[in-house]
Design a protein around this motif. Structure first.
Motif, PDB file in Angstrom:
ATOM      1  N   ILE A 297      96.250  96.274 -76.661  1.00 44.95           N
ATOM      2  CA  ILE A 297      95.364  95.213 -77.148  1.00 44.95           C
ATOM      3  C   ILE A 297      94.453  95.746 -78.250  1.00 44.95           C
ATOM      4  O   ILE A 297      94.290  95.120 -79.309  1.00 44.95           O
ATOM      5  CB  ILE A 297      94.522  94.640 -75.992  1.00 44.95           C
ATOM      6  N   ILE A 298      93.851  96.905 -77.999  1.00 45.46           N
ATOM      7  CA  ILE A 298      92.958  97.503 -79.004  1.00 45.46           C
ATOM      8  C   ILE A 298      93.722  97.755 -80.296  1.00 45.46           C
ATOM      9  O   ILE A 298      93.234  97.483 -81.405  1.00 45.46           O
ATOM     10  CB  ILE A 298      92.347  98.813 -78.467  1.00 45.46           C
ATOM     11  N   LEU A 299      94.933  98.275 -80.171  1.00 52.16           N
ATOM     12  CA  LEU A 299      95.750  98.585 -81.346  1.00 52.16           C
ATOM     13  C   LEU A 299      96.124  97.307 -82.097  1.00 52.16           C
ATOM     14  O   LEU A 299      96.125  97.288 -83.340  1.00 52.16           O
ATOM     15  CB  LEU A 299      97.001  99.339 -80.901  1.00 52.16           C
ATOM     16  N   SER A 306     100.228  89.958 -88.364  1.00 54.92           N
ATOM     17  CA  SER A 306     100.851  88.664 -88.101  1.00 54.92           C
ATOM     18  C   SER A 306      99.896  87.771 -87.314  1.00 54.92           C
ATOM     19  O   SER A 306      99.067  88.239 -86.535  1.00 54.92           O
ATOM     20  CB  SER A 306     102.154  88.843 -87.314  1.00 54.92           C
ATOM     21  N   ARG A 307     100.018  86.471 -87.536  1.00 55.21           N
ATOM     22  CA  ARG A 307      99.166  85.511 -86.843  1.00 55.21           C
ATOM     23  C   ARG A 307      99.384  85.583 -85.342  1.00 55.21           C
ATOM     24  O   ARG A 307      98.452  85.501 -84.548  1.00 55.21           O
ATOM     25  CB  ARG A 307      99.450  84.099 -87.354  1.00 55.21           C
ATOM     26  N   GLN A 308     100.664  85.748 -84.929  1.00 54.45           N
ATOM     27  CA  GLN A 308     100.989  85.801 -83.517  1.00 54.45           C
ATOM     28  C   GLN A 308     100.295  86.974 -82.828  1.00 54.45           C
ATOM     29  O   GLN A 308      99.727  86.830 -81.745  1.00 54.45           O
ATOM     30  CB  GLN A 308     102.497  85.923 -83.330  1.00 54.45           C
ATOM     31  N   MET A 309     100.322  88.148 -83.467  1.00 55.03           N
ATOM     32  CA  MET A 309      99.712  89.333 -82.875  1.00 55.03           C
ATOM     33  C   MET A 309      98.191  89.205 -82.819  1.00 55.03           C
ATOM     34  O   MET A 309      97.567  89.569 -81.811  1.00 55.03           O
ATOM     35  CB  MET A 309     100.102  90.566 -83.680  1.00 55.03           C
ATOM     36  N   LYS A 310      97.593  88.680 -83.875  1.00 59.17           N
ATOM     37  CA  LYS A 310      96.138  88.545 -83.905  1.00 59.17           C
ATOM     38  C   LYS A 310      95.656  87.612 -82.800  1.00 59.17           C
ATOM     39  O   LYS A 310      94.681  87.907 -82.094  1.00 59.17           O
ATOM     40  CB  LYS A 310      95.686  88.009 -85.269  1.00 59.17           C
ATOM     41  N   GLU A 311      96.334  86.474 -82.650  1.00 59.79           N
ATOM     42  CA  GLU A 311      95.928  85.518 -81.619  1.00 59.79           C
ATOM     43  C   GLU A 311      96.161  86.090 -80.227  1.00 59.79           C
ATOM     44  O   GLU A 311      95.354  85.884 -79.322  1.00 59.79           O
ATOM     45  CB  GLU A 311      96.699  84.201 -81.783  1.00 59.79           C
ATOM     46  N   LEU A 312      97.265  86.830 -80.057  1.00 61.29           N
ATOM     47  CA  LEU A 312      97.553  87.441 -78.764  1.00 61.29           C
ATOM     48  C   LEU A 312      96.475  88.455 -78.403  1.00 61.29           C
ATOM     49  O   LEU A 312      96.033  88.529 -77.248  1.00 61.29           O
ATOM     50  CB  LEU A 312      98.922  88.126 -78.800  1.00 61.29           C
TER      51      LEU A 312
END
Length: 427
Positions: A297-299, A306-312
């Protein structure tokens, strides 16, 4: 590092592209996405219902009332997440074939329920909740694939009831699905009946007996602990709840070792054991959940493009602090994602070895046998588990960095893949 990244990309990205076009893995991924909102909702309330040390602040009776009030939120979502995943997989796979997707989802869940034992403590018609959650995930995934394929086969063979013109569309679709659904469910009913005549009685018992019995020969110590940790990660990767399987075998050993440490700690004697229940729960699981995903999560929050990773990352961070990591396991996803397999398996094994040698050499105190609530955030939990030793917190922080280093190149590739797909979709 750049050459290493290029090497990984040249190997992993072509594999990822092929797998992204695989109908089963795509349905699996999309099925987990269907379940994700329910998983996140349930995870939030698991954290709220298990805030560390709240029972000491408000009293045990008030805390029990508080937990009972919040329990339905997680019991109706997170505890039953297998159902949502099964429906999602059946729906998405059937949709990919251009058929009526809702019937693919519902026949998947009905097939799974037919295979699920419906007796609980002698009460007929009661389905054990654990069979509908993570514990039943593996069987549910396989059932969803097979049932959707059977439904497709019977439908494309035109083994359907044709209604005359003028009949409302929804009525016509219902009758059209009748024979394919009935044939599919009948096959699963026969399968259940066949297993009832075996020593296993149910498919669930068959799966867990084959997995658990070989584990009973393992004992304690570093080699056995590495094997246990490795198996937890492998089982989770395939959608099996690794901790339920492994802990049922190792918990008696780990708790006994934990009690020996507690007695020695209270008596002011040298603590005898490194590997205990708190060794596993605090320095491995207690770092964001299974696989120490707080580091992931920290990483994500640091390098995610990507939008998906940021929101996740934003959605998964609050729960992960309290060691609830279903959002990241099923949202990244980690389950059945070949790009996450290497770090998912490697990082916990490396941290197990580091932690073991740090404690066995005396650099960090051994676990004192104190049972720390599982939702206690990292650093605080390491401090408490080692008998209020600051070295325990430092070791947890060091291990988080190690996990981040291991995950970094792989997470960059996953993020790049998502980012490129998002750019293509926006064009």
């Amino acid at each position: 590092m750049n050459k290493f990244m290029e090497f990984l990309e040249n190997i992993l990205l072509p594999i990822a592209d092929k797998l992204n076009n695989n109908r089963y893995l795509t349905a699996l991924r999309d099925g987990f996405m269907v379940a994700l909102p329910f998983i996140i909702f349930g995870s939030i309330f698991v954290v709220l219902a298990n805030l560390p040390f709240l029972d000491r602040l408000i009293g045990e009776e008030a805390f029990a009332t508080y937990q009972n009030a919040l329990a339905p939120a997680s019991e109706s979502t997170l505890s039953l997440m297998g159902l949502f995943v099964i429906v999602g997989i059946g729906y998405k796979l059937t949709q990919r074939y251009g058929l009526e997707a809702i019937y693919g989802g519902t026949v998947a869940i009905a097939s799974f329920l037919i295979l699920t034992p419906q007796v609980l403590e002698g009460v007929a018609g009661a389905i054990p909740a654990v069979s509908l959650g993570a514990e039943g995930m593996f069987l549910g995934i396989v059932t969803a694939f097979v049932s959707a394929e059977l439904y497709r086969f019977f439908t494309q063979k035109n083994w359907t009831i044709k209604m005359p013109a003028g009949v409302p569309d929804q009525v016509s679709k219902s009758f059209s699905a009748l024979i394919p659904v009935a044939l599919t469910l009948s096959i699963f009913l026969v399968l259940r009946i066949v297993f009832s005549f075996t020593p296993f009685d149910t498919i669930q018992n068959f799966i867990y007996t084959l997995i658990q019995e070989p584990l009973t020969a393992l004992g304690s110590g570093l080699p056995a602990t590495i094997i246990a940790v490795l198996l937890i990660q492998v089982f989770w990767f395939f959608g099996l709840h690794g901790q339920i399987i492994i802990n049922s075998v190792f918990d008696p050993i780990w708790y006994a070792l934990n009690n020996e440490n507690l007695q020695a700690f209270q008596a002011g004697q040298e603590i005898p054991n490194v590997v205990t229940k708190q060794f596993i729960d605090t320095f491995l699981v207690g770092m964001g959940g299974t696989g120490m995903t707080l580091a992931v999560i920290i990483l994500i929050l640091i390098i995610g493009r990507s939008r998906q990773m940021k929101e996740l990352g934003k959605l998964g961070a609050p729960a992960s602090i309290f060691n609830v990591n279903e959002p990241i396991i099923f949202g990244l996803p980690i389950v059945m994602n070949p790009l996450s397999l290497i770090p998912w398996i490697l990082a916990p094994v490396v941290v197990t070895i580091i932690t073991y040698f740090a404690m066995s050499t005396g650099i960090v105190p051994k676990p004192a046998g104190i049972i720390v609530p599982w939702t206690t955030p990292p650093l605080l939990s390491g401090f408490l588990a080692t008998g209020n030793a600051w070295q325990g917190a430092v070791l947890q922080a060091f291990n988080l960095v190690v996990v981040m280093i291991i995950w970094w190149p792989f997470l960059k590739i996953i993020d790049k893949s998502y980012y490129e797909n998002e750019k293509k979709s926006s064009n």
